[in-house]
Design a protein around this motif. Structure first.
Motif, PDB file in Angstrom:
ATOM      1  N   TYR A 120      -3.320   0.329 -16.072  1.00 56.32           N
ATOM      2  CA  TYR A 120      -2.795   1.650 -16.437  1.00 56.32           C
ATOM      3  C   TYR A 120      -3.191   1.991 -17.870  1.00 56.32           C
ATOM      4  O   TYR A 120      -3.668   3.097 -18.159  1.00 56.32           O
ATOM      5  CB  TYR A 120      -1.273   1.667 -16.264  1.00 56.32           C
ATOM      6  N   ARG A 121      -2.994   1.034 -18.797  1.00 54.48           N
ATOM      7  CA  ARG A 121      -3.316   1.284 -20.200  1.00 54.48           C
ATOM      8  C   ARG A 121      -4.819   1.497 -20.401  1.00 54.48           C
ATOM      9  O   ARG A 121      -5.231   2.338 -21.198  1.00 54.48           O
ATOM     10  CB  ARG A 121      -2.822   0.113 -21.046  1.00 54.48           C
ATOM     11  N   GLU A 122      -5.615   0.739 -19.654  1.00 54.31           N
ATOM     12  CA  GLU A 122      -7.074   0.864 -19.770  1.00 54.31           C
ATOM     13  C   GLU A 122      -7.544   2.249 -19.335  1.00 54.31           C
ATOM     14  O   GLU A 122      -8.345   2.908 -20.021  1.00 54.31           O
ATOM     15  CB  GLU A 122      -7.737  -0.220 -18.918  1.00 54.31           C
ATOM     16  N   LEU A 123      -7.079   2.699 -18.181  1.00 56.83           N
ATOM     17  CA  LEU A 123      -7.475   4.017 -17.680  1.00 56.83           C
ATOM     18  C   LEU A 123      -6.937   5.128 -18.570  1.00 56.83           C
ATOM     19  O   LEU A 123      -7.633   6.136 -18.828  1.00 56.83           O
ATOM     20  CB  LEU A 123      -6.964   4.205 -16.243  1.00 56.83           C
ATOM     21  N   ASP A 124      -5.717   4.978 -19.048  1.00 55.01           N
ATOM     22  CA  ASP A 124      -5.121   5.991 -19.910  1.00 55.01           C
ATOM     23  C   ASP A 124      -5.905   6.128 -21.207  1.00 55.01           C
ATOM     24  O   ASP A 124      -6.139   7.249 -21.687  1.00 55.01           O
ATOM     25  CB  ASP A 124      -3.661   5.624 -20.192  1.00 55.01           C
ATOM     26  N   ALA A 125      -6.321   5.007 -21.763  1.00 57.36           N
ATOM     27  CA  ALA A 125      -7.094   5.030 -23.007  1.00 57.36           C
ATOM     28  C   ALA A 125      -8.451   5.682 -22.805  1.00 57.36           C
ATOM     29  O   ALA A 125      -9.009   6.281 -23.734  1.00 57.36           O
ATOM     30  CB  ALA A 125      -7.261   3.602 -23.535  1.00 57.36           C
TER      31      ALA A 125
END
Length: 404
Positions: A120-125
């Motif tokens: 989630y954090r990777e895609l959001d970034a």
């Protein structure tokens, strides 16, 4: 016997034969069966007013408008192109084919682990659309479907694939089989998110995909209620909404560099719903302008069209002896302008030789959109039996009535 008597006998016999022949011919003529009335349909199935004649679609990208009857109006390239987030609608459709849900049903649940949080954090970034998840949360199938379709969550799309199919390869195999089964031959998916430009389709195929989505009770319920919070309390915005102020139902609103702006929406129009698919729009403002004009055009183009008025002539019945009568519909029949391209019109009448004025003369059957409407027919005048002169026509005609 004298010769004179023999002559008189022969003459008498010949006269007797002539009398018998004349009587036989008279009986044959008077008692011969009457020919059946010849019925000619005069009402054509070519009725003016089809929505395709008056609807204007945008020039940019590819666009299709699909009516419930299956009638479709399309513009732009017919070649498959990148579809961005519309791939998520394919995903949730395939998921519900594999694991059906009742409207409002929750289905199995998964627990969010650290790998899901990290993704989630990777895609959001990276700037991709996501729906927030937290370690230890429990998300049901309905949560994941809503977050993926309405929230356009790329992370929840990946979670849904893993939960239902165990991985991308198995999902792609199931998706290919489902697309083939639905006849969506111009659609190919290489992922569940649409971030991969290899996920491609046409506007016409996506319009049909939207129609299939609305026919699925679980998806129809989600699109109606449009939840924006998971059962675990995570909130997300409705990314699929598009021009709701115009009364539309948004299914997809998405963008990638490869696909441009892609929009899929439903437009309720009285008793039917029109699906609009727009691919490759240059920007969101351009897509909004084009869709607004298209919806306004639909309000004008989609209407009831009268196929026949009450009292309208639909056919004529003629007798072999020169009488005729018009056949009129006793009630009006109207259909949607979206159904005119596949309109079917036929009359059915009983076999008869005469008819009274105002008598039941059969039926007018109008087929449109897979459904039939029927109106009773009446005669406007009588066709009576022929007179003696017609009955005593030439022998060939008399014998033809008996043996023809």
């Amino acid at each position: 016997m004298s010769r004179a008597r023999r002559v008189r006998g022969i003459v008498s016999g010949m006269l007797a034969l002539v009398v018998v022949a004349v009587l036989a011919y008279a009986a044959a003529a008077m008692l011969s069966p009457l020919p059946r009335l010849h019925v000619e349909q005069t009402l054509s199935s070519a009725v003016d007013g089809s929505w395709s004649e008056s609807l204007t679609l945008p020039d940019a990208g590819s666009t299709a408008a699909l009516a419930e009857s299956g009638s479709i109006v399309a513009s732009g390239s017919t070649e498959p192109r990148a579809i961005a987030g519309a791939a998520k609608l394919v995903l949730v459709s395939v998921v519900l084919d594999a694991e059906p849900l009742a409207p409002g049903g929750t289905g199995p649940a998964i627990t969010i682990d650290q790998a899901a949080v990290d993704r989630y954090r990777e895609l959001d970034a990276a700037g991709a659309r996501t729906v927030p998840v937290q370690f230890g949360q429990t998300l049901t199938r309905r949560d994941l479907i809503a977050a993926t379709l309405l929230g356009s969550g790329n992370n929840t799309a990946e979670l849904l694939i893993d939960a239902v199919f165990g991985g991308l390869d198995d999902y792609l195999e199931a998706a290919a089989a489902w697309l083939d089964e639905q006849g969506l031959s111009s659609t190919t998916v290489t992922d569940g998110t649409g971030l991969d430009p290899g996920s491609r389709s046409t506007a016409s195929d996506l319009a049909r995909l939207g129609q299939l989505a609305l026919a699925n009770p679980a998806l129809a319920d989600l699109l109606d209620t449009r939840p924006r919070t998971t059962s675990a309390g995570s909130s997300f915005s409705d990314q699929a909404a598009f021009l709701p102020e115009l009364g539309t139902v948004g299914l997809v609103r998405s963008y990638t560099d490869a696909a441009g702006v892609c929009v899929l929406l439903a437009v309720p129009m009285g008793d039917e719903t029109i699906i609009i698919a727009m691919l490759g729009q240059p920007s969101y403002p351009a897509a909004e302008s084009a869709a607004s004009a298209l919806v306004a055009g639909l309000r004008e183009a989609v209407r009831e069209v009268e196929v026949v008025a009450a009292g309208g002539v639909v056919g004529v019945a003629r007798s072999a002896w020169g009488q005729s009568t018009d056949l009129v519909a006793t009630e009006a029949i109207s259909v949607s302008s979206t159904e005119l391209d596949g309109l079917g019109v036929r009359i059915e009448t009983a076999s008869r030789s005469t008819i009274f004025r105002g008598a039941d003369a059969g039926s007018l059957i109008v087929t449109a959109g897979g459904e039939q409407q029927t109106a009773r027919l009446e005669s406007t005048s009588a066709i009576t039996e022929p007179g003696v002169a017609w009955r005593f026509a030439d022998p060939a005609t008399v014998f033809g009535r008996w043996f023809g």
